[in-house]
Motif scaffolding. Sequence first.
Motif: not given
Length: 601
Positions: A120-147
């Motif tokens: 639910a928290w990930i659903g509230s975030l700007d995931v594209e921004y997160l992926i752009k600004h975090s290496q950990a988010a880039q490595e989990h990009a598919y999981i975050l977009l799926h979430a």
Amino acid sequence: MTQTQTLPHWDMSVVYPSLTSTEFIQGYTRLTQSITELSELFDTYKIQEHPALTLDEKLVQIFERVLTRFNAVLDEEKTLTTYVLCFITTNSQDDVAQARLSELQQWQVKLATLSTRFTAWIGSLDVEYLIKHSQAAQEHAYILLHAKTQATHLMSPQEEMLATELNVSNGAAWSKLHSNISSQIKVPFTRDGQTQELPMSVIRNLASDPDRDIRRRAYEAELAGWKQVAVPLAAAMNSIKGEVNTLMERRRWDSALDSALFNNSIDQQTLAAMLSAAREAYPDLRRYLHLKARRLGLSRLAWYDLFAPLEVDEKEWDFAEARRFIVKQFGSYSERLASFADRAFQEQWIDAEPRPGKSGGAFCISLRADESRILANYKPSFDAVSTLAHELGHGYHNLNLAHRTALQQTLPMTLAETASIFCETIIRQAVLRNANKQEQIAILEASLQDACQIVVDISSRFLFEQRVFEKRKQRELSVEELNTIMLDAQRETYGDGLDQTQLHPYMWAVKGHYYSTYDSYYNYPYMFGLLFGTGLYAQYQQDPETFKRGYDDLLSSTGLADAATLAARFGIDLRSEDFWRSSLNIIRKNVDRFEELLNEK
């Protein structure tokens, strides 16, 4: 000493000495503390739905801290849960293990609730921004977009928490009931003038006995056994399917199938293309069934003839020989694969002996780091060797996922069969290369037997589940109604390949995968796995070195992209019927070769 007495049990003492040991209690306590601390971390940073949340550098840092801790706790939980399950699946009457699992489930509820809050928290975030600004988010990009997409199908936080808590005494409890009942069934069976109470797993193994009278009587005994427990299992089926239907409606899914496709990282177009190609292949697989019937001197196969051996003097494979052969043939692909298999045998990862209280069938489960555990019910046949290779393939997949985080290791069922089918194919092709005519017939028959199960029988189970879900929206279904739906599905798929009066009305009671609120529509992923794995093996044959350079990376990436994206790495279009036809054509060629061998004088 008999074959059964020499079959190995797996070694769990390398994790903890026992379920009552100080070390296990300490491990359990650490896990409960970790889940409690994770919950406190979530509360501190308000990890839940926040519609107005704005991302900045501080929030990115919070995300990375939460993600790291969440992955670590998921790893801890996996190891402890697998450890306990390994005792229950080999002895469902182990009261200590059952008690530990029940205690553990209370903490799993808390962890599942935290997982829902994270989604639910990930659903509230700007995931594209997160992926752009975090290496950990880039490595989990598919999981975050799926979430992010999954978050749109969540109920309110209070409803999700209630659903998770109630699942322990609803869906999970019914699933546990099925597992306990089915593993503890004992059926009277008379052989050589002696009557014994045999476990259902042993009775089902008699389906491959060379004596047709034994197969028939085992089939009748099996049906009688399932009939005795059909009422509670029907109650379990009705309760689970009813719960899933209710939750799917509340979560705004059009159906349980739509949710299952999303969770399995494929779309309706891919499923439709695969099922359409499978229906086209029914006549060829029925042709195989007719050929087998002719070879056995029958006008038509009964259900209890499906697994009948064609040659009474078929080569027997003792476990030690199976081990040597698998390691050697895996080495023909790569030293890494062979070393992995050798390690699995040496370190006693495999439990192979059929015995009372043990779960039937076979499976592989990840334990910790790069270690797995493999359950089998071994009998000295090539089919059992093939099954062992299949499960070792799952273990090899786990090996390639070992360096990924817990969230990255969460792979869809559609891709979970990739390495297992590949390894099974390596073994089959190796045996065929040096086999004489009679051995070729037996090996091809075993392969076609599996293909028939996965294309034809899986289709029948898919139709069954689809119809049960639909009818369950109106009311509960009786034992007789469940039997009728199953028989109708078997008639539609097997057609004239089997004696229509000798089918298996209780297959819905046999298959434990029906009894899960989380794995609805487990059926089609196995067909996907067979045909996708077969297609990959064909590519390996065309260009071995290029294939090898990408294969292990593909296995390690199965939690990082959807199936279509991963398949495209090898030039495969999963939404095209042509790909599925090409894999099924390999099976058709095996039917042709099988027919040629049977017709040779």
